[in-house]
Write a protein that holds these residues in place. Structure first.
Motif, PDB file in Angstrom:
ATOM      1  N   PHE A 234       0.815  -1.216   0.000  1.00  0.00           N
ATOM      2  CA  PHE A 234       0.000   0.000   0.000  1.00  0.00           C
ATOM      3  C   PHE A 234       0.853   1.273   0.000  1.00  0.00           C
ATOM      4  O   PHE A 234       0.368   2.353   0.337  1.00  0.00           O
ATOM      5  N   GLY A 235       2.113   1.143  -0.350  1.00  0.00           N
ATOM      6  CA  GLY A 235       2.955   2.325  -0.494  1.00  0.00           C
ATOM      7  C   GLY A 235       3.914   2.593   0.631  1.00  0.00           C
ATOM      8  O   GLY A 235       4.642   3.587   0.603  1.00  0.00           O
TER       9      GLY A 235
ATOM     10  N   ALA B 243      -3.938  -4.696   9.681  1.00  0.00           N
ATOM     11  CA  ALA B 243      -4.115  -5.980  10.355  1.00  0.00           C
ATOM     12  C   ALA B 243      -5.566  -6.452  10.382  1.00  0.00           C
ATOM     13  O   ALA B 243      -5.826  -7.653  10.382  1.00  0.00           O
ATOM     14  N   HIS B 244      -6.542  -5.516  10.369  1.00  0.00           N
ATOM     15  CA  HIS B 244      -7.920  -5.919  10.660  1.00  0.00           C
ATOM     16  C   HIS B 244      -8.958  -5.463   9.642  1.00  0.00           C
ATOM     17  O   HIS B 244     -10.069  -6.022   9.642  1.00  0.00           O
ATOM     18  N   ALA B 245      -8.668  -4.477   8.820  1.00  0.00           N
ATOM     19  CA  ALA B 245      -9.687  -3.945   7.914  1.00  0.00           C
ATOM     20  C   ALA B 245      -9.879  -4.847   6.699  1.00  0.00           C
ATOM     21  O   ALA B 245      -9.019  -5.671   6.362  1.00  0.00           O
ATOM     22  N   SER B 246     -10.987  -4.665   6.025  1.00  0.00           N
ATOM     23  CA  SER B 246     -11.249  -5.384   4.777  1.00  0.00           C
ATOM     24  C   SER B 246     -10.307  -4.875   3.691  1.00  0.00           C
ATOM     25  O   SER B 246      -9.724  -3.788   3.798  1.00  0.00           O
ATOM     26  N   ASP B 247     -10.160  -5.664   2.644  1.00  0.00           N
ATOM     27  CA  ASP B 247      -9.299  -5.239   1.531  1.00  0.00           C
ATOM     28  C   ASP B 247      -9.789  -3.921   0.931  1.00  0.00           C
ATOM     29  O   ASP B 247      -8.982  -3.076   0.528  1.00  0.00           O
ATOM     30  N   ALA B 248     -11.102  -3.753   0.867  1.00  0.00           N
ATOM     31  CA  ALA B 248     -11.642  -2.514   0.300  1.00  0.00           C
ATOM     32  C   ALA B 248     -11.220  -1.307   1.129  1.00  0.00           C
ATOM     33  O   ALA B 248     -10.808  -0.274   0.573  1.00  0.00           O
TER      34      ALA B 248
ATOM     35  N   TYR C 172      -7.866   3.551   2.108  1.00  0.00           N
ATOM     36  CA  TYR C 172      -7.291   4.442   3.113  1.00  0.00           C
ATOM     37  C   TYR C 172      -5.771   4.362   3.256  1.00  0.00           C
ATOM     38  O   TYR C 172      -5.113   5.380   3.531  1.00  0.00           O
ATOM     39  N   LEU C 173      -5.196   3.193   3.118  1.00  0.00           N
ATOM     40  CA  LEU C 173      -3.775   3.068   3.454  1.00  0.00           C
ATOM     41  C   LEU C 173      -2.832   3.837   2.523  1.00  0.00           C
ATOM     42  O   LEU C 173      -1.893   4.481   3.020  1.00  0.00           O
ATOM     43  N   PRO C 174      -3.000   3.812   1.203  1.00  0.00           N
ATOM     44  CA  PRO C 174      -2.029   4.539   0.360  1.00  0.00           C
ATOM     45  C   PRO C 174      -1.895   6.024   0.710  1.00  0.00           C
ATOM     46  O   PRO C 174      -0.772   6.506   0.918  1.00  0.00           O
ATOM     47  N   PRO C 175      -3.002   6.789   0.810  1.00  0.00           N
ATOM     48  CA  PRO C 175      -2.821   8.212   1.176  1.00  0.00           C
ATOM     49  C   PRO C 175      -2.347   8.412   2.606  1.00  0.00           C
ATOM     50  O   PRO C 175      -1.726   9.437   2.911  1.00  0.00           O
ATOM     51  N   MET C 176      -2.612   7.457   3.496  1.00  0.00           N
ATOM     52  CA  MET C 176      -2.120   7.584   4.870  1.00  0.00           C
ATOM     53  C   MET C 176      -0.618   7.331   4.930  1.00  0.00           C
ATOM     54  O   MET C 176       0.117   8.072   5.589  1.00  0.00           O
ATOM     55  N   TYR C 177      -0.137   6.291   4.259  1.00  0.00           N
ATOM     56  CA  TYR C 177       1.302   6.053   4.213  1.00  0.00           C
ATOM     57  C   TYR C 177       2.023   7.203   3.505  1.00  0.00           C
ATOM     58  O   TYR C 177       3.143   7.563   3.862  1.00  0.00           O
ATOM     59  N   GLU C 178       1.368   7.777   2.530  1.00  0.00           N
ATOM     60  CA  GLU C 178       1.959   8.908   1.813  1.00  0.00           C
ATOM     61  C   GLU C 178       2.048  10.134   2.714  1.00  0.00           C
ATOM     62  O   GLU C 178       2.890  11.012   2.501  1.00  0.00           O
ATOM     63  N   GLY C 179       1.178  10.194   3.713  1.00  0.00           N
ATOM     64  CA  GLY C 179       1.166  11.335   4.625  1.00  0.00           C
ATOM     65  C   GLY C 179       0.174  12.409   4.244  1.00  0.00           C
ATOM     66  O   GLY C 179       0.039  13.406   4.962  1.00  0.00           O
TER      67      GLY C 179
ATOM     68  N   GLY D 119     -19.485   5.829   9.317  1.00  0.00           N
ATOM     69  CA  GLY D 119     -18.325   5.016   9.638  1.00  0.00           C
ATOM     70  C   GLY D 119     -18.467   3.630   9.056  1.00  0.00           C
ATOM     71  O   GLY D 119     -19.560   3.213   8.641  1.00  0.00           O
ATOM     72  N   TRP D 120     -17.356   2.912   9.019  1.00  0.00           N
ATOM     73  CA  TRP D 120     -17.344   1.568   8.457  1.00  0.00           C
ATOM     74  C   TRP D 120     -16.641   0.626   9.428  1.00  0.00           C
ATOM     75  O   TRP D 120     -15.597   0.968  10.006  1.00  0.00           O
ATOM     76  N   LEU D 121     -17.195  -0.542   9.605  1.00  0.00           N
ATOM     77  CA  LEU D 121     -16.693  -1.507  10.570  1.00  0.00           C
ATOM     78  C   LEU D 121     -15.304  -2.004  10.183  1.00  0.00           C
ATOM     79  O   LEU D 121     -15.047  -2.355   9.032  1.00  0.00           O
ATOM     80  N   VAL D 122     -14.423  -2.055  11.161  1.00  0.00           N
ATOM     81  CA  VAL D 122     -13.091  -2.626  10.989  1.00  0.00           C
ATOM     82  C   VAL D 122     -13.057  -3.949  11.746  1.00  0.00           C
ATOM     83  O   VAL D 122     -13.252  -3.981  12.966  1.00  0.00           O
ATOM     84  N   GLY D 123     -12.826  -5.046  11.044  1.00  0.00           N
ATOM     85  CA  GLY D 123     -12.812  -6.354  11.686  1.00  0.00           C
ATOM     86  C   GLY D 123     -14.216  -6.839  12.000  1.00  0.00           C
ATOM     87  O   GLY D 123     -15.187  -6.480  11.324  1.00  0.00           O
ATOM     88  N   GLU D 124     -14.341  -7.646  13.045  1.00  0.00           N
ATOM     89  CA  GLU D 124     -15.614  -8.253  13.391  1.00  0.00           C
ATOM     90  C   GLU D 124     -16.389  -7.404  14.408  1.00  0.00           C
ATOM     91  O   GLU D 124     -15.805  -6.642  15.177  1.00  0.00           O
ATOM     92  N   GLU D 125     -17.701  -7.574  14.388  1.00  0.00           N
ATOM     93  CA  GLU D 125     -18.530  -6.920  15.395  1.00  0.00           C
ATOM     94  C   GLU D 125     -18.127  -7.391  16.792  1.00  0.00           C
ATOM     95  O   GLU D 125     -17.818  -8.569  17.006  1.00  0.00           O
ATOM     96  N   ASN D 126     -18.117  -6.452  17.723  1.00  0.00           N
ATOM     97  CA  ASN D 126     -17.819  -6.729  19.138  1.00  0.00           C
ATOM     98  C   ASN D 126     -16.395  -7.231  19.377  1.00  0.00           C
ATOM     99  O   ASN D 126     -16.089  -7.725  20.463  1.00  0.00           O
ATOM    100  N   LYS D 127     -15.535  -7.105  18.399  1.00  0.00           N
ATOM    101  CA  LYS D 127     -14.130  -7.491  18.559  1.00  0.00           C
ATOM    102  C   LYS D 127     -13.213  -6.278  18.387  1.00  0.00           C
ATOM    103  O   LYS D 127     -12.043  -6.406  18.066  1.00  0.00           O
ATOM    104  N   GLY D 128     -13.790  -5.109  18.594  1.00  0.00           N
ATOM    105  CA  GLY D 128     -13.054  -3.880  18.324  1.00  0.00           C
ATOM    106  C   GLY D 128     -11.894  -3.619  19.254  1.00  0.00           C
ATOM    107  O   GLY D 128     -10.882  -3.031  18.863  1.00  0.00           O
ATOM    108  N   LEU D 129     -12.030  -4.050  20.500  1.00  0.00           N
ATOM    109  CA  LEU D 129     -10.964  -3.770  21.461  1.00  0.00           C
ATOM    110  C   LEU D 129      -9.695  -4.517  21.076  1.00  0.00           C
ATOM    111  O   LEU D 129      -8.586  -3.964  21.151  1.00  0.00           O
TER     112      LEU D 129
END
Length: 590
Positions: free
Chosen positions: A101-102, A141-146, A151-158, A276-286
């Motif tokens: 992802f850059g 580590a936890h988000a969907s491929d979509a 999000y990751l390319p522009p975040m790694y780019e800064g 917002g969009w869910l990252v990982g599984e429901e109720n497994k956010g912590l």
């Protein structure tokens, strides 16, 4: 006031000589083709230029101006925006990021050296990108491929930053009490409603967008921490092609007025039905958020080392120049009315204490980074598992011990200056203020101590501790070191206390909390003894190659074992006093 200079010689010593990182990288397939000694040195050299010449000069002015809030918008101090633009051109946000992802994909052992430089140069500036790096780690580590691809390319780019939205006004450590809620929508998104406080970089003017990672509860979620989910909530909505759309229902209600890190915006964030969009599984956010929090805990620990290094550099320069009184043994500078204060025993005690703890911390941070690299990149399952166990065991030690002793070092640096240390222009009082927060955020050091003793040592009958102890014992018994005997004695003390506490805790639950802070400190001193044994062994074998450098290493090791490691004796006595003295007063007698 002396300028901050990255301690490159010492960093190379730790990386290349003590841990032989290039040899480890060469045997890890994911790293073998991307990093070697020359590449690492080139990155460190460039990092030193960026931190020393671009970022450090903004430290004092940023503290004096501070981040500003006006009508819901935050502006950073003069120079920050321009410096950040130059900073991200070098790809520094994505230094250890996923190359897919850059990111640059560099090992964590290298990353911790850069983190130290950044915090030593300017803690407030460092925090903006530190949160982004941690958010990227959690998403990767936890988000969907979509979500990753969006999000990751522009975040790694800064160009985009990240934040971690956890704490609420009524819920700090006890996250099961959070009230922020997430309502599912027909399109698969969620409406996030609630308020978060103490959000580092929750708003700023450095990036085009801010990607908030928010803990919230779904309808009918289980009570307590088992009912927490994690969501990605951008400040500005993102179209499917990656372009920016409309503003999301996210706002910054205010910023905190703080003791230190004043150029870092600490925000109250309001989510008013934000998408917002869910990252990982429901109720497994912590569990997902802890991926980021563990990264941040090591990073914040390194803030303690970086600030201590900056304080030490300034204090040494001052002690060499400031003349007051005569040395106890007689005039050292008879042509002057007084001798430099570095001749006085108490000043030397403070400076050597700073040097020994900072260099010990640098080595231990590199060691934890090594375990992170092995856990991530090794193709040997057993090695990966062992490294992951050590990471879990040592992360609370790194966060709390680095920052507790980092504050101690900064106070000693201030003390070396005498009255001038209390005056703003010399920089020491800012370092004391800036480093103080590191003992509090990302889990207070008391919580780290409870985690270490209760969860990482006692809960598994000391299995993780035994793994670490085996390594330390093997080194002490099979490597030539002047301090093998003292290291073994300290290790035996740690093991004996651990066994004693296991038995005591079975009969009295208060014993864990009563002993935990002293236990963590004792563990830290033993871990540093291991680091200093390793450093001394290397220095002794190479002392003819660079006599001044290695002689200084050996003298500092001698000081550590003679004057600092004995602190474990008093810590042991305090622990063995048990919990009863803490409960001698009734609550109303306080």
């Amino acid at each position: 006031m002396p300028e901050f200079k990255a301690p490159l010689r010492d960093m190379r010593f730790v990386l290349h000589e003590v841990f032989d990182a290039p040899a480890m990288w060469a045997r890890l397939p994911a790293l073998a083709d991307s990093i070697d000694t020359d590449t690492a040195d080139a990155i460190l050299e460039e990092a030193a230029k960026v931190t020393s010449h671009l970022i450090a000069p903004l430290n004092r002015s940023g503290d004096e101006e501070g981040a500003q809030w006006h009508e819901g918008r935050v502006t950073t101090p003069i120079g920050f925006k321009q410096a950040y633009a130059t900073y991200i051109e070098g790809g520094w946000v994505g230094l250890s990021g996923n190359t897919v992802f850059g990111g640059m994909g560099m090992p964590k052992m290298l990353g911790v050296q850069f983190d130290e430089m950044l915090y030593g140069a300017n803690s407030s500036f460092a925090l903006y990108s530190a949160l982004s790096s941690g958010a990227c780690l959690a998403l990767d580590a936890h988000a969907s491929d979509a979500l990753k691809n969006l999000y990751l390319p522009p975040m790694y780019e800064g160009r985009w930053a990240g934040s971690m939205c956890i704490t609420e006004a009524h819920a700090g450590t006890d996250l099961g009490l959070i009230r922020t809620r997430a309502e599912p929508e027909a399109d698969g998104s969620y409406k996030i409603t609630g308020s978060k406080i103490f959000i580092t970089g929750g708003d700023q003017d450095l990036t085009e967008n801010i990607v908030h990672l928010v803990l919230a509860k779904l309808p009918n979620a289980p009570a307590g921490p088992k009912g927490i989910s994690l969501f990605v909530v951008p400040k500005v909505l993102v179209n499917t092609d990656g372009s920016l759309g409309a503003a999301n229902a996210v706002s910054c209600g205010s910023i905190e007025h703080k003791m230190g890190i004043k150029a870092s915006a600490t925000c109250v964030m309001n989510f008013d039905g934000a998408s917002g969009w869910l990252v990982g599984e429901e109720n497994k956010g912590l569990a997902a958020m802890f991926t980021m929090m563990n990264y941040e805990r090591l990073s914040i620990g390194i803030q303690g080392i970086g600030c201590a290094e900056a304080s030490y550099q300034s204090a040494v320069a001052y002690a060499r120049d400031r003349i007051q009184g005569r040395a106890p043994t007689g005039a050292l500078a008879p042509d002057k009315p007084a001798d430099p204060i570095i001749a006085h025993p108490d000043v030397r005690r403070m400076l050597l204490g700073m040097k020994a703890m900072t260099e010990g911390g640098r080595a231990f941070a590199s060691y934890v980074g090594q375990q992170l690299d092995l856990a991530k990149f090794s193709d040997d399952a057993r090695e990966r598992d062992s490294a992951q166990i050590l990471v879990a065991l040592l992360t609370p030690v790194a966060k709390a011990f680095f920052t507790d002793t980092g504050l101690e070092s900064c106070i000693n640096g201030q003390q070396v200056f005498g009255g001038h240390g209390y005056i703003r222009e010399w920089g020491q009082e800012q370092l004391v203020r800036d480093v103080r927060i590191a003992q509090i955020y990302e889990g207070t050091n008391g919580i780290q101590a409870l985690d270490l003793l209760g969860r990482k040592v006692l809960a598994n009958e000391g299995a993780a501790l035994h793994l670490f102890a085996r390594e330390v014992r093997h080194f002490a018994l099979h490597h030539e070191s002047a301090y093998g005997g003292e290291l073994l004695q300290a290790l035996v003390r740690l093991e004996g206390l651990s066994s004693w506490l296991m038995e005591r805790a079975k009969a009295n639950a208060n014993e864990v909390g009563a002993a935990s802070v002293e236990y963590l400190h004792l563990f830290g001193y033993v871990a540093y003894a291991y680091m200093w044994s390793r450093m001394a062994a290397v220095a002794r074998s190479r002392r003819d190659q660079d006599p001044s450098f290695y002689a200084a290493k050996l003298a500092t090791a001698e000081f550590y074992f003679a004057r600092l490691l004995p602190r474990t004796l008093s810590l042991e006595a305090s622990i063995r006093a048990g919990s009863a003295p803490l409960y001698g007063l009734a609550d109303e007698q306080f």
